[in-house]
Design an enzyme around this catalytic site. Structure first.
Site: not given
Length: 263
Positions: A155, A168
């Site tokens: 990501s 996350y």
């Protein structure tokens, strides 16, 4: 990895004769990745906790085979990871591509993040890819495959902290480190390990952002491309990293973010 004889550089991108295990394949990025690899000629092993009939139909429409497995990949153990890889080998003889895509996100201030939420995110986003990669590597080496490719879905939060997504961000920083560590260990065995780092895509992960007009405007202003990404925008990166076209590429992260990180 089976690499067809080629006459042009475009032939290097073909995946005929290979099979790809894709986790989180029922929707969003996982669905797009499965379809992209199918269009390049790979048979697909689609795994998800959700319904898989639709993606299987779309994959088979590309002229390849698709096997599906409904599975909850959270709280994975080495034994269950090994069993999943054994299932893949029983379905298709050459599962030489692994896409670690399944993941979750829990939003909220760090002061309110519970140990349960923290553990759930780290478990599925980081521990599961490690255990599946470990079992996959054991299988590839035991079978004496010529080459294999693991692609971890990282990501832009592998490179920055984001806002109110501490678990996350930690998991995605971790997946980047894991990608490099495994690439270093397995390169000599011709198991390549790379990552794709998507930017802000039109998936359910970004619904809250896109439905907040002020926040959406600010985010779009920061993206040089001026638009949200689509899951299909990962197709070229995935086929490249899965195929012989990237035979000398390992330990890298390819950002597909419309230029976000360059700002």
């Amino acid at each position: 990895m089976n690499t067809p004889a080629h006459t042009t550089v475009m032939d290097l991108f073909r995946l005929d004769g290979n099979a790809a295990l894709v986790t989180g394949a029922s929707r969003g990025l996982g669905r797009a990745l499965a379809i992209a690899l199918a269009e390049a000629g790979a048979d697909i092993l689609a795994v998800d906790i959700g319904e898989l009939d639709q993606v299987a139909k779309e994959v088979r429409a590309r002229g390849v085979h698709c096997a599906t497995r409904t599975a909850d990949l959270s709280n994975l153990t080495p034994d269950t990871a090994a069993e999943l890889i054994s299932w893949a080998k029983a379905e298709f003889p050459h599962p030489t591509i692994l896409i670690n895509n399944a993941g979750i996100i829990r939003r909220g201030p760090a002061t309110e993040t519970t140990p349960t939420d923290w553990s759930a995110v780290l478990d599925l986003n980081l521990t599961t890819p490690f255990l599946l990669s470990q079992a996959f590597a054991h299988s590839v080496l035991a079978a004496g495959e010529d080459a294999a490719s693991i692609i971890n879905i990282a990501s832009i939060n592998s490179f920055q902290g984001g806002m109110e997504v501490p678990s996350y961000a930690a998991s995605k920083h971790g997946i980047l480190g894991l990608t490099k560590a495994l690439a270093n260990e397995w390169a000599a065995q011709r198991i390549r390990v790379n990552a794709i780092a998507p930017g802000y895509m039109k998936t359910e992960f970004t619904v809250a952002h896109r439905h907040d007009p002020a926040r959406a405007e600010n985010m779009l202003r920061r993206i040089p491309a001026g638009t949200w990404g689509r899951p299909e925008d990962l197709a070229g990166a995935a086929v490249f990293l899965a195929s012989a076209a990237s035979a000398y590429v390992t330990g890298t992260a390819l950002s597909v973010d419309g230029g976000w990180l360059s700002r």
